[in-house]
Design an enzyme around this catalytic site. Structure first.
Site, PDB file in Angstrom:
ATOM      1  N   GLN A   1       2.876  -1.737   6.108  1.00 38.70           N
ATOM      2  CA  GLN A   1       3.221  -0.377   6.530  1.00 38.70           C
ATOM      3  C   GLN A   1       3.665  -0.279   7.982  1.00 38.70           C
ATOM      4  O   GLN A   1       4.595   0.464   8.305  1.00 38.70           O
ATOM      5  CB  GLN A   1       2.020   0.550   6.306  1.00 38.70           C
ATOM      6  CG  GLN A   1       1.920   1.065   4.898  1.00 38.70           C
ATOM      7  CD  GLN A   1       0.871   2.152   4.745  1.00 38.70           C
ATOM      8  OE1 GLN A   1       0.114   2.449   5.668  1.00 38.70           O
ATOM      9  NE2 GLN A   1       0.820   2.743   3.573  1.00 38.70           N
ATOM     10  N   PHE A   2       2.999  -0.991   8.862  1.00 32.88           N
ATOM     11  CA  PHE A   2       3.329  -0.950  10.283  1.00 32.88           C
ATOM     12  C   PHE A   2       3.226  -2.358  10.851  1.00 32.88           C
ATOM     13  O   PHE A   2       2.363  -3.143  10.444  1.00 32.88           O
ATOM     14  CB  PHE A   2       2.400  -0.001  11.051  1.00 32.88           C
ATOM     15  CG  PHE A   2       2.530   1.437  10.650  1.00 32.88           C
ATOM     16  CD1 PHE A   2       3.545   2.230  11.164  1.00 32.88           C
ATOM     17  CD2 PHE A   2       1.643   2.000   9.749  1.00 32.88           C
ATOM     18  CE1 PHE A   2       3.670   3.558  10.793  1.00 32.88           C
ATOM     19  CE2 PHE A   2       1.759   3.327   9.366  1.00 32.88           C
ATOM     20  CZ  PHE A   2       2.775   4.116   9.889  1.00 32.88           C
TER      21      PHE A   2
ATOM     22  N   GLU B   1       0.840  -1.193   0.000  1.00 33.76           N
ATOM     23  CA  GLU B   1       0.000   0.000   0.000  1.00 33.76           C
ATOM     24  C   GLU B   1       0.880   1.250   0.000  1.00 33.76           C
ATOM     25  O   GLU B   1       1.782   1.392   0.843  1.00 33.76           O
ATOM     26  CB  GLU B   1      -0.899  -0.006   1.243  1.00 33.76           C
ATOM     27  CG  GLU B   1      -1.849   1.169   1.313  1.00 33.76           C
ATOM     28  CD  GLU B   1      -2.462   1.309   2.692  1.00 33.76           C
ATOM     29  OE1 GLU B   1      -3.151   2.319   2.918  1.00 33.76           O
ATOM     30  OE2 GLU B   1      -2.230   0.428   3.542  1.00 33.76           O
TER      31      GLU B   1
ATOM     32  N   LEU C   1      -5.787  -1.594   0.174  1.00 30.85           N
ATOM     33  CA  LEU C   1      -5.519  -1.638   1.610  1.00 30.85           C
ATOM     34  C   LEU C   1      -6.044  -2.958   2.175  1.00 30.85           C
ATOM     35  O   LEU C   1      -7.176  -3.055   2.634  1.00 30.85           O
ATOM     36  CB  LEU C   1      -6.199  -0.444   2.301  1.00 30.85           C
ATOM     37  CG  LEU C   1      -5.744  -0.066   3.707  1.00 30.85           C
ATOM     38  CD1 LEU C   1      -6.248   1.334   4.058  1.00 30.85           C
ATOM     39  CD2 LEU C   1      -6.215  -1.051   4.758  1.00 30.85           C
TER      40      LEU C   1
ATOM     41  N   GLU D   1      -3.866  -6.252   4.045  1.00 31.32           N
ATOM     42  CA  GLU D   1      -2.590  -6.926   4.295  1.00 31.32           C
ATOM     43  C   GLU D   1      -2.603  -8.382   3.855  1.00 31.32           C
ATOM     44  O   GLU D   1      -1.581  -8.915   3.398  1.00 31.32           O
ATOM     45  CB  GLU D   1      -2.225  -6.816   5.780  1.00 31.32           C
ATOM     46  CG  GLU D   1      -1.785  -5.426   6.221  1.00 31.32           C
ATOM     47  CD  GLU D   1      -2.927  -4.448   6.371  1.00 31.32           C
ATOM     48  OE1 GLU D   1      -2.682  -3.219   6.352  1.00 31.32           O
ATOM     49  OE2 GLU D   1      -4.084  -4.917   6.505  1.00 31.32           O
TER      50      GLU D   1
ATOM     51  N   HIS E   1       0.765   2.314  15.585  1.00 27.01           N
ATOM     52  CA  HIS E   1       1.891   2.616  14.713  1.00 27.01           C
ATOM     53  C   HIS E   1       3.229   2.396  15.416  1.00 27.01           C
ATOM     54  O   HIS E   1       4.279   2.588  14.817  1.00 27.01           O
ATOM     55  CB  HIS E   1       1.797   4.052  14.208  1.00 27.01           C
ATOM     56  CG  HIS E   1       0.569   4.311  13.394  1.00 27.01           C
ATOM     57  ND1 HIS E   1      -0.563   4.882  13.916  1.00 27.01           N
ATOM     58  CD2 HIS E   1       0.286   4.040  12.102  1.00 27.01           C
ATOM     59  CE1 HIS E   1      -1.488   4.980  12.978  1.00 27.01           C
ATOM     60  NE2 HIS E   1      -1.000   4.468  11.862  1.00 27.01           N
TER      61      HIS E   1
END
Length: 729
Positions: A472-473, A419, A448, A450, A521
């Site tokens: 991303q995280f 993403e 979006l 995972e 995050h």
């Protein structure tokens, strides 16, 4: 009551009496010999179910999920080509048997009974699991397909178009092939299935090639919970970008005709389709499941009266292909063959020790074409003005970006996906400029989801690519961790090393971000990764190490077919200074493209013998700060950067700590489930008497000024080191 025995006796009695359920007239377009061939596959599937139960009663067979009632899948196999990769539902023995008839030299009776026996000679799993699958038949094994295989089927289908445009070295699927995956009506409700099908629709809606045939085998019940009548058709009949087909799976002629139509549509349009097949489930769900404990006996008997083999015998009779008497002979002969082979199979040895079980945990290496790396001219064209900046110290995020570009230059099969990785360049700019440099085929912006990101990577790896997907995280991984645990990391294990899905999964993670995101995050737990057998976990602490380790990670994936997780410490992406503002001491220069840090190679700084501080990532950064104070106090300090968290570089760590009187472990992950637990055990068992640890609290991370309150600090490390010095040794 033994429902399997009842179904068997009902079949014999009703065929002898020619008492068949009603059905449509035969299709004259289907050759009678082909009908008989498919019927034989159906019968073998049924008799294997019966034989499996007999083996279990003798203690020579193990838990299985039967295919009885789903024999119509033999017709689906006939509609496809052996080169069409198939990810199968666990009730699809008939599919594998009919596909075996399309490939010379196959022995499905032997192969499947060896699997039921869990014999070491089982040709697909080597005795590790009862699975459907065959390398020769292009069927990767599935263990418990509760929709977890759908995301990788989407990825494999996507890779077909990608391979046309960017052919990888180890490509294995032809241009005109399609991908098929099958699943049950109950599994279609799983979030993984919904996500994968949504991803297929999202891709198709944009006219991106995705030749994938979803096959939903609707027997109307999920273990004990009925599927609402009409639900599957209502749910999937009008999805944008998805063509819907349906057929009666009890009628092999109709199933073959509709399956051929669906497969031809997918092959011609390169778009996904949904084939809805109504079936029945005989014998209950699996193993010792007793269906009459949750279903009315009348409903069970009504299902048994609709036995697909009875439908097939009627069809063969009406088509003039085979009289009922001969159909009974075929049924009996195949049953006798299964029983005879089973007697031999039950004498075959099974796995007996840990070494045998674990032999396929690590994939076998493969021969790859050598790469001398990109030419100076190619690098100049790609990097432009960045070439000059490479001579100056830079932060970690930029060095990782350059390392990715060099790797993509060196290896055309490397793709990046995730993403926001494309035009935006990722949340932290790590993939910046990559899409402009290499194009959208190799730097893929995903939706979006995972699960779909990892599924894309797993499926593409099936077709020879070396994917570098990005999550991303770290906290986002939990939405999709089964794609690692249940799919990627187990494939070599359950296929006896015949199938692999190498990749390097990049994840931005850990804590210490100031005022951003809180626990979602800033996730400082790697426990979910650490206990996955066979997984490699890399975690650098500075930019130069990150570049060198990333190159090793890609080598591991490309040459050794490993699944590597590359955890990048977010807070260190932009880090410049170490001790004082403006000192630039944490910046590093970009290492030459041929430099790498081998798996298990740790970093050692200093030669002090008073105390060794073992850490990684942010912990190593903080320990480096603390070491200055400790050295100023006359405490000889040695800093050890683990770099590789799994497999644990045990020997290297013990050697690095040799001669040190004390060992302090700094673990930025939580006290429970963190790396420190294994490290404490390692050093204690090796005879070190003075060992302590500094860890994060068993807590989530807060946003705002308290962002680091639960995490190790420079002050905490210094205090713990001094306290350890005061211990009697």
């Amino acid at each position: 009551m033994d429902r399997a025995a009842i179904v068997h006796e009902n079949f014999l009695t009703r065929v002898a009496a020619q008492d068949f359920p009603d059905g449509p007239a035969p299709d004259p377009a289907i050759a009678p010999t082909k009908l008989v061939e498919i019927f034989r596959a159906q019968v073998l599937s049924r008799q294997l179910d019966r034989t499996s139960r007999a083996m279990q009663k003798q203690g020579k067979g193990f838990y299985t999920i039967g295919s009885s009632g789903h024999e119509g899948m033999a017709a689906v196999a006939e509609a496809l080509r052996p080169t069409d990769m198939a990810f199968l539902h666990y009730r699809d023995a008939a599919f594998q048997i009919q596909r075996a008839a399309q490939v010379p030299g196959q022995s499905p009776v032997w192969d499947m009974l060896l699997s039921f026996r869990a014999a070491a000679a089982d040709p697909i799993s080597g005795g590790r699991h009862k699975v459907l699958g065959s390398k020769a038949l292009n069927i990767p094994p599935q263990t418990s397909t509760i929709a977890s295989h759908l995301p990788k089927a989407v990825g494999a289908a996507y890779s077909l178009g990608l391979a046309r445009r960017c052919p990888p070295e180890h490509r294995c699927l032809p241009d005109d092939s399609i991908v098929m995956c099958s699943f049950g009506d109950a599994s279609s409700n799983h979030s993984t299935a919904q996500g994968a099908i949504n991803t297929a629709c999202w891709t198709s809606f944009q006219s991106v090639p995705l030749p994938l045939l979803f096959v939903c085998e609707d027997n109307g019940i999920g273990i004990s919970v009925p599927t609402p009548r009409g639900w599957v058709a209502a749910n999937f009949g009008n999805r944008p970008g998805l063509k819907y087909f349906s057929c009666n799976g009890l009628d092999l002629a109709e199933t073959l005709r509709v399956s051929q139509k669906a497969a031809e549509w997918v092959r011609r349009t390169r778009k996904p389709a949904f084939l809805h097949i109504t079936t029945v489930r005989l014998y209950g769900h699996a193993g010792s499941d007793v269906e009459t404990t949750y279903r009315d006996r009348a409903a069970v008997e009504a299902t048994e009266a609709n036995d697909p083999l009875l439908h097939s015998v009627r069809l063969l009779r009406d088509a003039g292909a085979c009289p009922p008497e001969r159909a009974l002979e075929i049924y009996t002969e195949i049953g006798e063959t299964c029983a005879r082979v089973a007697e031999e199979v039950m004498a075959r040895p099974t796995l007996t020790d840990a070494a045998g079980v674990m032999a396929s945990l690590i994939p076998p290496p493969r021969v790859c074409a050598p790469s001398n790396g990109p030419s100076p001219e190619a690098r100049s064209d790609i990097f432009g003005n960045d070439i000059k900046q490479m001579k100056e110290p830079q932060p970690m995020n930029r060095l990782i970006s350059w390392a990715l570009a060099d790797l993509m230059l060196a290896y055309p099969e490397v793709i990046v996906a995730g993403e926001d990785v494309g035009r935006k360049g990722g949340v932290y700019g790590v993939t910046q400029k990559l899409q402009a440099r290499f194009g959208p085929d190799r730097v893929i912006d995903t939706l979006l989801d995972e699960q779909s990101i990892l599924g894309l990577a797993i499926g593409a790896a099936h077709n020879g690519f070396v994917p570098i997907p990005e999550i991303q995280f770290l906290a986002y991984l939990h939405n999709a961790e089964d794609q690692l645990r249940g799919e990627a990391a187990t494939l070599s294990f359950f296929s006896d090393g015949q199938y692999t899905n190498p990749m390097v999964l990049r994840i931005a993670g850990l804590g210490y971000q100031k005022g951003f995101g809180g626990h979602f995050h800033n996730d400082n737990s790697l426990a979910v990764l650490r206990d996955i057998p066979g997984l490699v976990i890399a975690c650098p602490s500075n930019g130069a190490d990150a570049a060198r380790m990333l190159r090793e990670a890609v080598r591991l994936a490309r040459e050794e077919q490993r699944v590597v997780v590359f955890v990048e410490p977010i807070a260190l992406y932009p880090m410049r200074d170490l001790h004082t503002e403006g000192d630039g001491a944490w910046l590093t220069q970009y290492p030459a493209p041929e430099e790498r840090i081998a798996m298990g190679e740790i970093g050692v700084t200093g030669e002090g013998t008073d105390i060794a501080i073992v850490s990684y990532a942010n912990g190593h950064y903080l320990a480096s700060q603390a070491a200055e104070e400790l050295e100023a106090d006359g405490i000889g300090t040695r800093l050890i950067d683990m770099r590789w968290l799994a497999p644990l570089p045990a020997e290297a760590l013990l050697e690095a700590c040799s001669g040190c009187k004390r060992i302090l472990i700094v673990d930025e992950c939580r006290r429970t489930g963190g790396q420190a637990e294994g490290l404490m055990a390692l050093f204690t068992e090796a005879g070190h008497r003075s060992v302590a640890r500094v860890t994060a609290e068993d807590s989530f991370i807060a946003t705002g000024p308290a962002y680091a309150a639960t995490l190790p600090s420079r002050e905490g490390i210094t205090a713990a080191a001094r306290a350890l010095m005061e211990r009697e040794t």
